[in-house]
Design a protein around this motif. Structure first.
Motif, PDB file in Angstrom:
ATOM      1  N   LEU A   1      -5.384   6.235  -1.418  1.00  0.00           N
ATOM      2  CA  LEU A   1      -5.029   6.355  -2.822  1.00  0.00           C
ATOM      3  C   LEU A   1      -5.689   7.570  -3.465  1.00  0.00           C
ATOM      4  O   LEU A   1      -5.069   8.300  -4.254  1.00  0.00           O
ATOM      5  CB  LEU A   1      -5.413   5.079  -3.567  1.00  0.00           C
ATOM      6  CG  LEU A   1      -4.674   3.819  -3.120  1.00  0.00           C
ATOM      7  CD1 LEU A   1      -5.217   2.587  -3.839  1.00  0.00           C
ATOM      8  CD2 LEU A   1      -3.177   3.943  -3.372  1.00  0.00           C
ATOM      9  N   LYS A   2      -6.938   7.811  -3.137  1.00  0.00           N
ATOM     10  CA  LYS A   2      -7.629   8.964  -3.714  1.00  0.00           C
ATOM     11  C   LYS A   2      -7.021  10.279  -3.240  1.00  0.00           C
ATOM     12  O   LYS A   2      -7.049  11.279  -3.958  1.00  0.00           O
ATOM     13  CB  LYS A   2      -9.119   8.906  -3.368  1.00  0.00           C
ATOM     14  CG  LYS A   2      -9.871   7.840  -4.158  1.00  0.00           C
ATOM     15  CD  LYS A   2     -11.368   8.066  -4.105  1.00  0.00           C
ATOM     16  CE  LYS A   2     -12.089   7.181  -5.100  1.00  0.00           C
ATOM     17  NZ  LYS A   2     -13.484   7.572  -5.322  1.00  0.00           N
ATOM     18  N   ALA A   3      -6.456  10.274  -2.048  1.00  0.00           N
ATOM     19  CA  ALA A   3      -5.797  11.483  -1.544  1.00  0.00           C
ATOM     20  C   ALA A   3      -4.604  11.874  -2.402  1.00  0.00           C
ATOM     21  O   ALA A   3      -4.186  13.047  -2.421  1.00  0.00           O
ATOM     22  CB  ALA A   3      -5.353  11.264  -0.098  1.00  0.00           C
TER      23      ALA A   3
ATOM     24  N   VAL B   1       0.842  -1.199   0.000  1.00  0.00           N
ATOM     25  CA  VAL B   1       0.000   0.000   0.000  1.00  0.00           C
ATOM     26  C   VAL B   1       0.876   1.247   0.000  1.00  0.00           C
ATOM     27  O   VAL B   1       0.633   2.206  -0.743  1.00  0.00           O
ATOM     28  CB  VAL B   1      -0.954  -0.002   1.207  1.00  0.00           C
ATOM     29  CG1 VAL B   1      -1.729   1.312   1.280  1.00  0.00           C
ATOM     30  CG2 VAL B   1      -1.919  -1.174   1.124  1.00  0.00           C
ATOM     31  N   ARG B   2       1.912   1.244   0.829  1.00  0.00           N
ATOM     32  CA  ARG B   2       2.826   2.389   0.878  1.00  0.00           C
ATOM     33  C   ARG B   2       3.494   2.611  -0.476  1.00  0.00           C
ATOM     34  O   ARG B   2       3.681   3.754  -0.913  1.00  0.00           O
ATOM     35  CB  ARG B   2       3.877   2.186   1.973  1.00  0.00           C
ATOM     36  CG  ARG B   2       3.380   2.539   3.363  1.00  0.00           C
ATOM     37  CD  ARG B   2       4.522   2.606   4.369  1.00  0.00           C
ATOM     38  NE  ARG B   2       5.050   1.283   4.675  1.00  0.00           N
ATOM     39  CZ  ARG B   2       4.570   0.493   5.626  1.00  0.00           C
ATOM     40  NH1 ARG B   2       3.541   0.894   6.355  1.00  0.00           N
ATOM     41  NH2 ARG B   2       5.105  -0.691   5.855  1.00  0.00           N
ATOM     42  N   LEU B   3       3.864   1.519  -1.139  1.00  0.00           N
ATOM     43  CA  LEU B   3       4.480   1.656  -2.456  1.00  0.00           C
ATOM     44  C   LEU B   3       3.515   2.334  -3.428  1.00  0.00           C
ATOM     45  O   LEU B   3       3.910   3.228  -4.194  1.00  0.00           O
ATOM     46  CB  LEU B   3       4.893   0.282  -2.987  1.00  0.00           C
ATOM     47  CG  LEU B   3       5.531   0.269  -4.387  1.00  0.00           C
ATOM     48  CD1 LEU B   3       6.640  -0.764  -4.460  1.00  0.00           C
ATOM     49  CD2 LEU B   3       4.493  -0.019  -5.471  1.00  0.00           C
ATOM     50  N   LEU B   4       2.260   1.927  -3.428  1.00  0.00           N
ATOM     51  CA  LEU B   4       1.277   2.523  -4.329  1.00  0.00           C
ATOM     52  C   LEU B   4       1.123   4.019  -4.060  1.00  0.00           C
ATOM     53  O   LEU B   4       1.062   4.830  -4.995  1.00  0.00           O
ATOM     54  CB  LEU B   4      -0.076   1.820  -4.181  1.00  0.00           C
ATOM     55  CG  LEU B   4      -0.133   0.344  -4.591  1.00  0.00           C
ATOM     56  CD1 LEU B   4      -1.488  -0.251  -4.231  1.00  0.00           C
ATOM     57  CD2 LEU B   4       0.140   0.178  -6.075  1.00  0.00           C
ATOM     58  N   VAL B   5       1.070   4.369  -2.792  1.00  0.00           N
ATOM     59  CA  VAL B   5       0.934   5.780  -2.420  1.00  0.00           C
ATOM     60  C   VAL B   5       2.165   6.567  -2.852  1.00  0.00           C
ATOM     61  O   VAL B   5       2.061   7.669  -3.394  1.00  0.00           O
ATOM     62  CB  VAL B   5       0.686   5.912  -0.906  1.00  0.00           C
ATOM     63  CG1 VAL B   5       0.766   7.368  -0.471  1.00  0.00           C
ATOM     64  CG2 VAL B   5      -0.675   5.321  -0.527  1.00  0.00           C
TER      65      VAL B   5
END
Length: 350
Positions: free
Chosen positions: A141-143, A115-119
């Motif tokens: 993610l939307k942020a 998740v951190r990687l995606l952000v």
């Protein structure tokens, strides 16, 4: 939504974990479509390297796909029995089966590092397969301004995704290659075709719909658009591209007689998936999902058996995912294939 991505073509290359490469995704994005990378079977470090390679080859938008399946419900007795049944095939290739099966990769829901990687990477799009992302994941993610896509195989799943805030829904018809995106692999499957499902979701949902499954040429893209889909997602169509990671045996099988006889089976991975016929399926036969170890635990046995057979020059145990349109596959560079697809579609644009 599409305006935000600045795409010129209503075309998404399916993520295809293990087959899609940074070069393939970049070529599609550079050609005006949306290139995709499947990260579901990758470690965080592997994913980071692939994303870096993709960014080095394109400045266009791209999609990163993750799996959000429920944690497997382990049944040790069933797993050991599965390995016992596979033992004669391992022995045929002079190999010893694993003493136990492993959960070979985890859901993104249980992987905060992914998740951190995606952000951190902030791709234009993140897509989900196998379920509904959590509210916290969607919010994070939307942020970052990331658009969210997710797969549905029926109206009920689509409504749950829309309620969760997904920006566009991928209508995965039964024709599609690879894993069914159904949330519960133990539940009945209505086996809706791509065009029927697309029409149902266009009527039932307020968000845009993307048609996926069995679409191999521009005529299929045009049909998807005529059915109300915002875009079409193609996977099997890109396997023959030189930029894909498909090996020679996979490419040969895709153009062989088996391409006319793809089958949906849970025995390879533990979840229903459409594949070219292979020897693993011949050995285990037809079975409902509840008679197979849970996903992705069952996949550990299939991968181990494929590795043992491959060491002896036998490639018939490979998982060669492909949709029902497989005989229409072409071997063209990705950018050239995109151009042909759009020409066949009559120059359809967004």
């Amino acid at each position: 939504m599409w305006e935000k991505l600045a795409l010129t073509l209503p075309l998404i290359q399916a993520p295809m974990a293990g087959v899609a490469t940074p070069a393939l995704a970049a070529a599609v994005s550079n050609a005006g479509g949306l290139g995709s990378l499947g990260l579901g079977a990758s470690t965080v470090e592997q994913a980071r390297q692939m994303v870096a390679a993709l960014k080095a080859q394109t400045r266009g938008p791209f999609n990163l796909n993750v799996f959000i399946h429920a944690a497997p419900q382990r049944d040790l007795a069933q797993e050991l029995a599965w390995l016992k049944q596979a033992s004669p095939v391992f022995e045929k290739f002079g190999a010893t089966p694993p003493s136990a099966l492993q959960e070979i990769y985890t859901s993104c829901l249980d992987n905060p590092d992914m998740v951190r990687l995606l952000v951190e990477e902030r791709p234009a799009v993140v897509s989900f397969h196998f379920g509904v992302p959590s509210a916290d994941l969607c919010t994070a993610l939307k942020a970052e301004g990331i658009l969210l896509l997710a797969t549905a195989t029926c109206v009920q799943e689509a409504r749950l995704l829309e309620k969760a805030g997904i920006d566009a829904i991928i209508a995965q018809g039964f024709e599609a290659g690879g894993h069914r995106g159904m949330f519960d692999p133990q539940s009945p499957d209505d086996q809706l075709s791509t065009l029927v499902l697309t029409r149902l979701l266009v009527r039932a949902c307020q968000v845009p719909i993307i048609a996926a499954g069995g679409i191999m040429d521009g005529y299929g893209v045009a049909a998807a658009r005529a059915s109300g889909a915002m875009a079409a997602q193609l996977g099997t169509a890109f396997i023959g591209c030189p930029e894909s990671a498909a090996d020679a045996a996979y490419r040969a099988a895709l153009t062989g007689p088996g391409a006319y006889h793809t089958r949906m089976t849970p025995v390879i991975s533990g979840r229903p998936a459409r594949t070219l016929p292979n020897m693993f399926m011949e050995h285990f036969g037809e079975r409902p999902a509840h008679q197979v170890p849970a996903y992705p635990v069952a996949y550990d046995a299939a991968k181990a058996l494929h590795a043992a057979a491959k060491n002896h020059g036998e490639f018939g145990f490979a998982a060669q995912w492909a949709g029902q349109g497989a005989p229409l596959a072409r071997t063209l560079p990705a950018a050239e294939l995109v151009a042909v697809l759009m020409q066949e579609a009559g120059g359809v644009a967004l």
